[in-house]
Every structure is written in C-alpha cells, then in structure tokens.
Design an enzyme around this catalytic site. Structure first.
Site, mmCIF file in Angstrom:
data_model
loop_
_atom_site.group_PDB
_atom_site.id
_atom_site.type_symbol
_atom_site.label_atom_id
_atom_site.label_comp_id
_atom_site.label_asym_id
_atom_site.label_seq_id
_atom_site.Cartn_x
_atom_site.Cartn_y
_atom_site.Cartn_z
ATOM 1 N N ASP A 104 -44.442 -112.439 -67.696
ATOM 2 C CA ASP A 104 -45.050 -112.633 -68.997
ATOM 3 C C ASP A 104 -46.481 -112.109 -68.936
ATOM 4 O O ASP A 104 -47.199 -112.409 -67.970
ATOM 5 C CB ASP A 104 -45.049 -114.143 -69.279
ATOM 6 C CG ASP A 104 -45.206 -114.476 -70.729
ATOM 7 O OD1 ASP A 104 -44.418 -113.969 -71.531
ATOM 8 O OD2 ASP A 104 -46.106 -115.263 -71.057
ATOM 9 N N ASN A 125 -53.401 -109.448 -78.664
ATOM 10 C CA ASN A 125 -52.950 -108.897 -79.948
ATOM 11 C C ASN A 125 -53.894 -109.268 -81.085
ATOM 12 O O ASN A 125 -54.211 -108.440 -81.929
ATOM 13 C CB ASN A 125 -51.547 -109.425 -80.265
ATOM 14 C CG ASN A 125 -50.518 -108.338 -80.341
ATOM 15 O OD1 ASN A 125 -50.819 -107.156 -80.252
ATOM 16 N ND2 ASN A 125 -49.282 -108.731 -80.515
ATOM 17 N N ASP A 134 -48.939 -103.016 -78.913
ATOM 18 C CA ASP A 134 -47.725 -102.222 -78.680
ATOM 19 C C ASP A 134 -47.925 -101.236 -77.538
ATOM 20 O O ASP A 134 -47.046 -101.046 -76.698
ATOM 21 C CB ASP A 134 -47.318 -101.462 -79.949
ATOM 22 C CG ASP A 134 -46.735 -102.370 -81.021
ATOM 23 O OD1 ASP A 134 -46.514 -103.574 -80.744
ATOM 24 O OD2 ASP A 134 -46.494 -101.870 -82.139
ATOM 25 N N GLU A 145 -43.692 -110.560 -75.274
ATOM 26 C CA GLU A 145 -44.454 -110.031 -74.148
ATOM 27 C C GLU A 145 -43.832 -110.398 -72.812
ATOM 28 O O GLU A 145 -44.464 -110.357 -71.775
ATOM 29 C CB GLU A 145 -45.906 -110.517 -74.202
ATOM 30 C CG GLU A 145 -46.113 -111.981 -73.893
ATOM 31 C CD GLU A 145 -45.893 -112.911 -75.081
ATOM 32 O OE1 GLU A 145 -46.206 -114.104 -74.931
ATOM 33 O OE2 GLU A 145 -45.412 -112.489 -76.151
#
Length: 163
Positions: free
Chosen positions: A37, A45, A54, A81
């Site tokens: 993770d 983000n 992205d 993620e």
C-alpha cells in the site's frame, strides 16, 4: 489489465491466485503473496491532485513489473493505491527479498510527498506471506493473512515489510 497502470487488475489477481493455489495441491510447493500500500496516498492525492496521483500509481506499477522476473509471477493493482504480487514456488525469504527490492525502488523514485509523516518521498508498506496448500485455508484466508501483516506494517511506522 488495469487501464491506469498497465499491469494486471484485481480480477486477474483473483483468478491467478485461485489457479496457483489449486496447483499447490498437486505440487506440494509454496506460494507467496505480497500486498503493498502506498503510504499516505490520500494525502498525496489531496495535495498534488489526481493527475499526479495517477502518475505516481503508474510509476509504482512499473517498479513492480521491473522487480518480478519470472513469467509465472504476477504483479497486480489490487485496488486504489494497493498492489499485490503472486509468487509461485517462492519461499518466504525469496518473497521478502522481492518486497525489499520493490520498497527500495519505490523510494529511489524520489517522488516528492510533502504530506507524508514517513518520508519526504513516496513510500510503501508491505505484508508478505507464504503458504502451502491446505483444505482448511481458503483464498480469502490467504489475502486476509497478507492484509493483516500489511496493517501491522502500517501501525508499526510504515515504509516497512512485515512477514
């Protein structure tokens, strides 16, 4: 295929895990699973925006692809993620070595992450398990065991591997 990262998607991961685990019944070999993770990705983000988020996911996908060398190994985007690797015929020592290579290469990308409490760069946490076939262990159990170790890595400080 996951359209964003270009690596296998969750459906492919699930199908491959099922195939490889059933193969263990005959081969009596070992199967390793890595769950990872990206640390504090929501904050990444929120701060850098979804376009940069992205791009970060794409770069991590490339790292996974570069760190697994055998054709039987699978790197997949598990969701959001979270990423995963399936490593047939790999013991825990080999799987941890691969996880460490992935962890280091993610750090080596030096993707700035000002909102991380772990590092100035993007990092990842890992849960790694190795299993042999058992009628008492389901596919969900395998993923749950890896996920539990991933959670342990996160609560123990992140940017680490628990196995």
């Amino acid at each position: 295929m996951d359209s964003l990262t270009g690596i296998a998607n969750r459906r492919c991961f699930d199908a491959t895990l099922e195939h490889e685990y059933s193969r263990l019944r005959r081969s009596k070999s070992k199967l390793s699973v890595i769950l990872l993770d990206i640390d504090h990705f929501k904050e990444y983000n929120d701060y850098y925006g979804h376009v940069m988020g992205d791009d970060c996911l794409r770069q991590v996908g490339k790292v996974l692809t570069s760190c697994i060398s055998r054709s039987v190994d699978l790197a997949a985007r598990y969701g959001g993620e979270e990423f995963a690797c399936i490593l047939p015929d790999t013991d825990i020592h080999g799987a941890v070595k691969i996880a460490e290579r992935i962890r280091q290469r993610i750090q080596d990308l030096k993707i700035e992450h000002k909102k991380s409490s772990v590092s100035e760069f993007v990092t990842a946490s890992f849960g790694v398990i190795t299993v042999r076939y058992s009628p008492k262990v389901s596919l969900a159990d395998i993923v749950a065991m890896a996920d539990k170790l991933l959670y342990k890595a996160k609560v123990s400080g992140r940017n680490r591997i628990e196995f």
